[in-house]
Design a protein around this motif. Structure first.
Motif, PDB file in Angstrom:
ATOM      1  N   PHE A 168       0.865  -1.177   0.000  1.00  0.00           N
ATOM      2  CA  PHE A 168       0.000   0.000   0.000  1.00  0.00           C
ATOM      3  C   PHE A 168       0.898   1.223   0.000  1.00  0.00           C
ATOM      4  O   PHE A 168       2.088   1.134   0.317  1.00  0.00           O
ATOM      5  CB  PHE A 168      -0.947   0.008   1.207  1.00  0.00           C
ATOM      6  CG  PHE A 168      -0.295  -0.311   2.512  1.00  0.00           C
ATOM      7  CD1 PHE A 168       0.368   0.652   3.244  1.00  0.00           C
ATOM      8  CD2 PHE A 168      -0.329  -1.616   3.007  1.00  0.00           C
ATOM      9  CE1 PHE A 168       0.981   0.349   4.447  1.00  0.00           C
ATOM     10  CE2 PHE A 168       0.290  -1.932   4.201  1.00  0.00           C
ATOM     11  CZ  PHE A 168       0.935  -0.949   4.926  1.00  0.00           C
ATOM     12  N   HIS A 251      -7.247  -0.974   3.819  1.00  0.00           N
ATOM     13  CA  HIS A 251      -6.202  -0.106   3.278  1.00  0.00           C
ATOM     14  C   HIS A 251      -5.337  -0.833   2.252  1.00  0.00           C
ATOM     15  O   HIS A 251      -4.718  -0.195   1.396  1.00  0.00           O
ATOM     16  CB  HIS A 251      -5.333   0.484   4.404  1.00  0.00           C
ATOM     17  CG  HIS A 251      -4.596  -0.514   5.221  1.00  0.00           C
ATOM     18  ND1 HIS A 251      -5.191  -1.215   6.237  1.00  0.00           N
ATOM     19  CD2 HIS A 251      -3.306  -0.928   5.188  1.00  0.00           C
ATOM     20  CE1 HIS A 251      -4.313  -2.021   6.800  1.00  0.00           C
ATOM     21  NE2 HIS A 251      -3.162  -1.872   6.175  1.00  0.00           N
ATOM     22  N   ASP A 254      -7.690  -0.693  -0.880  1.00  0.00           N
ATOM     23  CA  ASP A 254      -7.859   0.663  -1.414  1.00  0.00           C
ATOM     24  C   ASP A 254      -6.798   1.000  -2.455  1.00  0.00           C
ATOM     25  O   ASP A 254      -7.070   1.725  -3.423  1.00  0.00           O
ATOM     26  CB  ASP A 254      -7.803   1.693  -0.274  1.00  0.00           C
ATOM     27  CG  ASP A 254      -9.033   1.629   0.625  1.00  0.00           C
ATOM     28  OD1 ASP A 254     -10.037   1.045   0.195  1.00  0.00           O
ATOM     29  OD2 ASP A 254      -8.967   2.152   1.760  1.00  0.00           O
ATOM     30  N   ASP A 255      -5.583   0.505  -2.258  1.00  0.00           N
ATOM     31  CA  ASP A 255      -4.478   0.828  -3.163  1.00  0.00           C
ATOM     32  C   ASP A 255      -4.185  -0.300  -4.153  1.00  0.00           C
ATOM     33  O   ASP A 255      -3.229  -0.200  -4.934  1.00  0.00           O
ATOM     34  CB  ASP A 255      -3.200   1.118  -2.355  1.00  0.00           C
ATOM     35  CG  ASP A 255      -3.322   2.367  -1.505  1.00  0.00           C
ATOM     36  OD1 ASP A 255      -4.196   3.197  -1.803  1.00  0.00           O
ATOM     37  OD2 ASP A 255      -2.553   2.505  -0.534  1.00  0.00           O
TER      38      ASP A 255
END
Length: 287
Positions: A168, A251, A254-255
């Motif tokens: 991430f 998280h 998300d990336d």
């Protein structure tokens, strides 16, 4: 005096002046460009070598994730960086495993171990779409299994505490920074793959010994040294996907797009640069 002059003549004839690299082989060696791989090759599906290559990609990516994620977890659990192998050790783990695994599997599957490498070689028509998709699926499955075994060793609590080795964008960097790092890093890797495995170059510079897995592994090592502080270094969508699925936190997801879009753009740019710019140079000098 005459004897000395004779010695000079003999020496000059015996030890001729070396030609620049890439020139010596051009006069007596020719090169025939292999035909591009077909887009679809249904006959592959009936061949054992096709499935053997996929199994090799699965096992290689499994071992790659097992060693590298375990190394990342070992560094994260250490009280200080000085008491572990640190970032340099992580980079060596990734680069060293690529060196070893490409060496082991190159003769079976080509030793891709990375969907971005497979994508770049597909764009250059080095393999069919059928084989490319099969490789990518097997690479992702191998990565998931490798990360899963690491979680089994570490235990749920410790694995989640150290974020499972997932990729991430780190704090202090934007998503654009992460995307750019992934594009450039993958470009370096795939460009190195093209250069190290170029049959045209091998024919031209046959007097220059080269072990293809070595520069490829070293490129992975250097890219990790540079980009671990930014994204943890993906440059391999299977590696990022496998760690994200087993870690399974927001998280990381998300990336996740960054670690697919970036490497695929970098691989495409490397393929275009190598095939159109580098390979466009005539092999034989023209008068």
């Amino acid at each position: 005096m005459e004897n000395k002059e004779e010695d000079v003549k003999v020496g000059a004839n015996k030890f001729s002046e070396r030609q620049p690299l890439g020139i010596a082989a051009q006069g007596d060696k020719d090169y025939k460009e292999p035909p591009p791989a077909p887009l679809f090759e249904p006959g592959e599906l009936k061949s054992w070598s096709f499935y053997r290559a996929g199994i090799a990609e699965f096992v290689a990516t499994f071992l790659f994730l097992y060693i590298t994620i375990l190394t990342v977890m070992g560094v994260n659990r250490s009280p200080t960086k000085c008491s572990s192998v640190g970032i340099q050790g992580i980079a060596w783990a990734f680069g060293g495993m690529i060196f070893a695994l490409v060496y082991c599997t190159a003769g079976i599957s080509g030793g891709h171990i990375n969907p971005a490498v497979t994508f770049g070689l597909f764009l250059a028509r080095k393999l069919s779409l059928t084989r490319a998709l099969f490789y990518i699926v097997m690479q992702c499955l191998g990565a998931i299994c490798g990360a899963g075994v690491v979680k089994g060793f570490e235990g749920n609590a410790r694995y989640e505490m150290f974020k499972g080795g997932a990729n991430f964008v780190n704090s202090g960097y934007t998503k654009g920074d992460g995307l750019g790092a992934e594009i450039v890093g993958t470009f370096i890797l795939v460009y190195t793959v093209f250069s190290a495995t170029d049959a045209k170059r091998n024919a031209r510079d046959s007097h220059v010994p080269i072990l293809a897995p070595l520069p490829i592994g070293f490129a992975v090592f250097l890219v990790h040294l540079a980009t671990i502080p930014i994204t943890g270094t993906g440059i391999n969508p299977a590696r990022s996907l496998g760690a994200a699925i087993i870690y399974n936190r927001d998280h990381a997801w998300d990336d996740q797009w960054i670690f697919w879009v970036g490497p695929f753009i970098g691989a495409a740019l490397a393929a275009v640069y190598h095939q159109i710019v580098i390979r466009a140079i005539p092999f034989k000098a023209r008068a």
